[in-house]
Design a protein around this motif. Structure first.
Motif, PDB file in Angstrom:
ATOM      1  N   ASN A  43       0.778  -1.128  -0.011  1.00  0.00           N
ATOM      2  CA  ASN A  43      -0.171   0.019  -0.155  1.00  0.00           C
ATOM      3  C   ASN A  43       0.881   1.166   0.279  1.00  0.00           C
ATOM      4  O   ASN A  43       2.129   1.191   0.013  1.00  0.00           O
ATOM      5  CB  ASN A  43      -0.944   0.026   1.080  1.00  0.00           C
ATOM      6  N   MET A  45       1.099   5.447   1.547  1.00  0.00           N
ATOM      7  CA  MET A  45       0.619   6.591   2.287  1.00  0.00           C
ATOM      8  C   MET A  45       1.162   7.849   2.211  1.00  0.00           C
ATOM      9  O   MET A  45       2.520   7.729   2.016  1.00  0.00           O
ATOM     10  CB  MET A  45       0.569   6.054   4.054  1.00  0.00           C
ATOM     11  N   ILE A  63       4.872   0.550   0.970  1.00  0.00           N
ATOM     12  CA  ILE A  63       5.243  -0.616   1.752  1.00  0.00           C
ATOM     13  C   ILE A  63       5.211  -1.590   0.789  1.00  0.00           C
ATOM     14  O   ILE A  63       4.358  -1.850  -0.128  1.00  0.00           O
ATOM     15  CB  ILE A  63       4.203  -0.706   2.650  1.00  0.00           C
ATOM     16  N   PHE A  87       9.115  -6.470   5.931  1.00  0.00           N
ATOM     17  CA  PHE A  87       8.286  -5.182   5.317  1.00  0.00           C
ATOM     18  C   PHE A  87       9.473  -4.345   4.913  1.00  0.00           C
ATOM     19  O   PHE A  87      10.178  -4.205   5.898  1.00  0.00           O
ATOM     20  CB  PHE A  87       7.277  -4.955   6.407  1.00  0.00           C
ATOM     21  N   THR A 110      12.984   2.007   5.392  1.00  0.00           N
ATOM     22  CA  THR A 110      13.216   1.479   6.713  1.00  0.00           C
ATOM     23  C   THR A 110      12.467  -0.208   6.517  1.00  0.00           C
ATOM     24  O   THR A 110      11.993  -0.537   5.408  1.00  0.00           O
ATOM     25  CB  THR A 110      11.709   2.212   7.459  1.00  0.00           C
ATOM     26  N   VAL A 111      12.777  -0.919   7.708  1.00  0.00           N
ATOM     27  CA  VAL A 111      12.660  -2.197   7.683  1.00  0.00           C
ATOM     28  C   VAL A 111      12.279  -2.777   8.986  1.00  0.00           C
ATOM     29  O   VAL A 111      12.431  -2.326   9.963  1.00  0.00           O
ATOM     30  CB  VAL A 111      13.993  -2.974   7.087  1.00  0.00           C
ATOM     31  N   MET A 112      11.193  -4.061   8.716  1.00  0.00           N
ATOM     32  CA  MET A 112      10.923  -4.783   9.992  1.00  0.00           C
ATOM     33  C   MET A 112      11.011  -5.987   9.349  1.00  0.00           C
ATOM     34  O   MET A 112      10.371  -6.630   8.605  1.00  0.00           O
ATOM     35  CB  MET A 112       9.345  -4.505  10.412  1.00  0.00           C
ATOM     36  N   GLN A 128      15.088  -1.252  11.398  1.00  0.00           N
ATOM     37  CA  GLN A 128      16.214  -0.404  11.041  1.00  0.00           C
ATOM     38  C   GLN A 128      15.810   0.578   9.916  1.00  0.00           C
ATOM     39  O   GLN A 128      14.722   0.523   9.293  1.00  0.00           O
ATOM     40  CB  GLN A 128      17.364  -1.276  10.205  1.00  0.00           C
ATOM     41  N   VAL A 129      16.397   1.649   9.886  1.00  0.00           N
ATOM     42  CA  VAL A 129      16.089   2.849   8.702  1.00  0.00           C
ATOM     43  C   VAL A 129      17.624   3.046   8.088  1.00  0.00           C
ATOM     44  O   VAL A 129      18.804   3.199   8.958  1.00  0.00           O
ATOM     45  CB  VAL A 129      15.502   3.650   9.148  1.00  0.00           C
ATOM     46  N   ALA A 149      12.804   4.786  18.715  1.00  0.00           N
ATOM     47  CA  ALA A 149      12.698   5.531  17.413  1.00  0.00           C
ATOM     48  C   ALA A 149      11.645   4.849  16.847  1.00  0.00           C
ATOM     49  O   ALA A 149      10.935   5.614  15.989  1.00  0.00           O
ATOM     50  CB  ALA A 149      14.123   5.478  16.698  1.00  0.00           C
ATOM     51  N   CYS A 150      11.440   3.573  16.774  1.00  0.00           N
ATOM     52  CA  CYS A 150      10.318   3.014  16.045  1.00  0.00           C
ATOM     53  C   CYS A 150       9.319   2.053  16.824  1.00  0.00           C
ATOM     54  O   CYS A 150       8.346   2.357  16.593  1.00  0.00           O
ATOM     55  CB  CYS A 150      11.020   1.888  15.129  1.00  0.00           C
ATOM     56  N   CYS A 153       5.970   3.680  18.595  1.00  0.00           N
ATOM     57  CA  CYS A 153       4.921   4.159  17.703  1.00  0.00           C
ATOM     58  C   CYS A 153       4.251   3.003  17.129  1.00  0.00           C
ATOM     59  O   CYS A 153       3.109   3.042  16.790  1.00  0.00           O
ATOM     60  CB  CYS A 153       5.487   4.948  16.493  1.00  0.00           C
ATOM     61  N   HIS A 154       4.946   1.877  16.929  1.00  0.00           N
ATOM     62  CA  HIS A 154       4.119   0.656  16.548  1.00  0.00           C
ATOM     63  C   HIS A 154       3.233  -0.209  17.349  1.00  0.00           C
ATOM     64  O   HIS A 154       2.792  -1.199  17.049  1.00  0.00           O
ATOM     65  CB  HIS A 154       5.249  -0.179  15.686  1.00  0.00           C
ATOM     66  N   THR A 163       2.253  -4.176  13.142  1.00  0.00           N
ATOM     67  CA  THR A 163       2.288  -3.716  11.953  1.00  0.00           C
ATOM     68  C   THR A 163       0.922  -2.690  11.590  1.00  0.00           C
ATOM     69  O   THR A 163      -0.061  -3.178  11.835  1.00  0.00           O
ATOM     70  CB  THR A 163       2.168  -4.730  10.862  1.00  0.00           C
ATOM     71  N   PHE A 164       0.982  -1.871  10.513  1.00  0.00           N
ATOM     72  CA  PHE A 164      -0.165  -0.986  10.285  1.00  0.00           C
ATOM     73  C   PHE A 164      -0.563  -1.446   9.026  1.00  0.00           C
ATOM     74  O   PHE A 164      -1.669  -1.590   9.021  1.00  0.00           O
ATOM     75  CB  PHE A 164       0.455   0.378  10.038  1.00  0.00           C
ATOM     76  N   SER A 165       0.201  -1.955   8.118  1.00  0.00           N
ATOM     77  CA  SER A 165      -0.220  -2.299   6.734  1.00  0.00           C
ATOM     78  C   SER A 165      -1.278  -3.453   6.987  1.00  0.00           C
ATOM     79  O   SER A 165      -1.110  -4.637   7.484  1.00  0.00           O
ATOM     80  CB  SER A 165       0.832  -2.734   6.095  1.00  0.00           C
TER      81      SER A 165
HETATM   82  C1  HEC Z   1       5.353   8.191  14.484  1.00  0.00           C
HETATM   83  C2  HEC Z   1       4.950   6.839  14.269  1.00  0.00           C
HETATM   84  C3  HEC Z   1       6.074   5.898  13.660  1.00  0.00           C
HETATM   85  C4  HEC Z   1       7.174   5.764  13.932  1.00  0.00           C
HETATM   86  C5  HEC Z   1       8.058   6.589  14.879  1.00  0.00           C
HETATM   87  C6  HEC Z   1       7.598   4.737  13.092  1.00  0.00           C
HETATM   88  N1  HEC Z   1       6.797   4.376  12.306  1.00  0.00           N
HETATM   89 FE1  HEC Z   1       6.953   2.788  10.977  1.00  0.00          FE
HETATM   90  N2  HEC Z   1       4.804   3.033  10.590  1.00  0.00           N
HETATM   91  C7  HEC Z   1       4.107   3.869  10.768  1.00  0.00           C
HETATM   92  C8  HEC Z   1       2.941   4.113  10.263  1.00  0.00           C
HETATM   93  C9  HEC Z   1       1.450   4.864  10.236  1.00  0.00           C
HETATM   94  C10 HEC Z   1       3.014   3.091   9.090  1.00  0.00           C
HETATM   95  C11 HEC Z   1       2.043   2.698   8.015  1.00  0.00           C
HETATM   96  C12 HEC Z   1       2.590   3.417   6.743  1.00  0.00           C
HETATM   97  C13 HEC Z   1       1.491   2.897   5.433  1.00  0.00           C
HETATM   98  O1  HEC Z   1       0.754   2.086   5.753  1.00  0.00           O
HETATM   99  O2  HEC Z   1       1.739   3.249   4.346  1.00  0.00           O
HETATM  100  C14 HEC Z   1       4.443   2.490   9.303  1.00  0.00           C
HETATM  101  C15 HEC Z   1       4.809   1.439   8.695  1.00  0.00           C
HETATM  102  C16 HEC Z   1       5.893   0.691   8.766  1.00  0.00           C
HETATM  103  C17 HEC Z   1       6.527  -0.270   7.919  1.00  0.00           C
HETATM  104  C18 HEC Z   1       5.654  -1.103   6.945  1.00  0.00           C
HETATM  105  C19 HEC Z   1       5.130  -2.159   7.868  1.00  0.00           C
HETATM  106  C20 HEC Z   1       3.707  -1.657   8.689  1.00  0.00           C
HETATM  107  O3  HEC Z   1       3.903  -1.645   9.832  1.00  0.00           O
HETATM  108  O4  HEC Z   1       2.737  -1.280   8.113  1.00  0.00           O
HETATM  109  C21 HEC Z   1       7.763  -0.592   8.182  1.00  0.00           C
HETATM  110  C22 HEC Z   1       8.826  -1.380   8.011  1.00  0.00           C
HETATM  111  C23 HEC Z   1       8.052   0.577   9.241  1.00  0.00           C
HETATM  112  N3  HEC Z   1       6.978   1.392   9.785  1.00  0.00           N
HETATM  113  C24 HEC Z   1       9.295   0.680   9.877  1.00  0.00           C
HETATM  114  C25 HEC Z   1       9.751   1.680  10.936  1.00  0.00           C
HETATM  115  C26 HEC Z   1      10.995   1.921  11.475  1.00  0.00           C
HETATM  116  C27 HEC Z   1      12.267   0.996  11.002  1.00  0.00           C
HETATM  117  C28 HEC Z   1      10.936   2.810  12.295  1.00  0.00           C
HETATM  118  C29 HEC Z   1      12.084   3.328  13.080  1.00  0.00           C
HETATM  119  C30 HEC Z   1      13.111   4.081  12.546  1.00  0.00           C
HETATM  120  C31 HEC Z   1       9.498   3.296  12.285  1.00  0.00           C
HETATM  121  N4  HEC Z   1       8.890   2.550  11.454  1.00  0.00           N
HETATM  122  C32 HEC Z   1       9.277   4.331  13.112  1.00  0.00           C
HETATM  123  C33 HEC Z   1       4.140   4.661  12.008  1.00  0.00           C
HETATM  124  C34 HEC Z   1       5.597   4.970  12.601  1.00  0.00           C
END
Ligand code: HEC
Length: 169
Positions: A43, A45, A63, A87, A110-112, A128-129, A149-150, A153-154, A163-165
Motif C-alpha cells: 500500500n 500513504m 510499503i 516489510f 525502513t525495515v521490519m 532499521q532505517v 525511534a520505532c 509508535c508501532h 504492523t499498520f499495513s
Molecule cells: C510516528 C509513528 C511511527 C514511527 C516513529 C515509526 N513508524 Fe513505522 N509506520 C508508521 C505508520 C503509520 C505506518 C503505516 C504506513 C503505511 O501504511 O503506508 C508504518 C509502517 C512501517 C512499515 C511497514 C509495515 C507496517 O507496519 O505497515 C515499516 C517496515 C516501518 N514502519 C518501519 C519503521 C521503522 C524501522 C521505524 C524506526 C526507524 C519506524 N517505522 C518508526 C508509524 C511509525
C-alpha cells in the motif's frame, strides 16, 4: 521528564553524529532489504505537514512485503507473521503541483524483519532505517534505540502484530 521521540529525520541527524564519533559503523544486525522493489507492493500513504507525525515520518510511503509474509498479509492472519517476514517502507519526498502529489527523491528505507526469538524485546521484529536508502547509512545502532525511534509508535498496533499495513485489493 519525557524524552522527545525523535523522528526519522531528526533521528538521522542524531544517529549520524553518533556514528561519526565511533571508529566503526554503528548498526544493529537487521540486513538491508536487497531487491525489495521487486517484492509485493502492499500500500502507500502520504504523510503531509497537516499530520501530527509529519516531523517523525513525513513523506510518501510505499510499503513492500517479501514472499514469506505475503500469504499472512493477504489472509489477514494467522498472526504473528512467520519468522523471515520482511516489510520495507520506501519513503520519498514529494511535492504538490497543481493539486497532484508528485514523488520525489528517496528519503529513507525502513525495515521490519521478523524473528520472534531474536527480537523478542521489540515484538519479535527487528527495526532499521537507512538514510536516503543508502545501505552504508543505517541509523539505528542497537535494539534500545529501535524501541525509542520505532517500536513505541508501532506498539498500539499489537493486535496486528505491530504492523499498520493491511492488504488492500
Ligand atoms: C510516528 C509513528 C511511527 C514511527 C516513529 C515509526 N513508524 Fe513505522 N509506520 C508508521 C505508520 C503509520 C505506518 C503505516 C504506513 C503505511 O501504511 O503506508 C508504518 C509502517 C512501517 C512499515 C511497514 C509495515 C507496517 O507496519 O505497515 C515499516 C517496515 C516501518 N514502519 C518501519 C519503521 C521503522 C524501522 C521505524 C524506526 C526507524 C519506524 N517505522 C518508526 C508509524 C511509525
Amino acid at each position: 521528564m519525557q524524552r522527545k521521540l525523535v523522528g526519522i529525520l531528526g533521528l538521522a541527524g542524531i544517529l549520524i553524529s553518533f556514528g561519526a564519533m565511533s571508529a566503526k559503523p554503528v548498526a544493529d544486525d537487521v540486513p538491508f532489504p536487497n531487491g525489495f522493489r521487486d517484492w509485493f507492493a502492499v500500500n502507500s500513504m502520504i504523510v503531509t505537514k497537516d499530520s501530527p507525525i509529519f516531523g517523525q515520518i513525513g513523506g510518501m510511503h510505499m510499503i513492500y512485503v517479501n514472499a514469506k509474509g505475503l500469504p499472512t498479509l493477504k489472509k489477514g492472519g494467522p498472526l504473528p507473521y512467520p519468522d523471515g517476514t520482511v516489510f520495507a517502507d520506501d519513503v520519498h519526498e514529494f511535492s504538490v503541483k497543481d493539486g497532484s502529489y508528485v514523488e520525489g527523491n528517496k528519503k529513507a528505507v525502513t525495515v521490519m524483519v521478523k524473528d520472534a526469538k531474536k527480537y523478542s524485546a521489540t515484538g519479535g521484529w527487528g527495526f532499521q532505517v537507512w538514510a536516503g536508502g543508502d545501505v552504508s547509512k543505517p541509523l539505528v545502532p542497537d535494539a534500545a534505540h529501535a524501541v525509542q525511534a520505532c517500536f513505541t509508535c508501532h506498539t498500539p498496533q499489537k493486535d496486528q502484530d505491530y504492523t499498520f499495513s493491511t492488504y488492500i485489493p
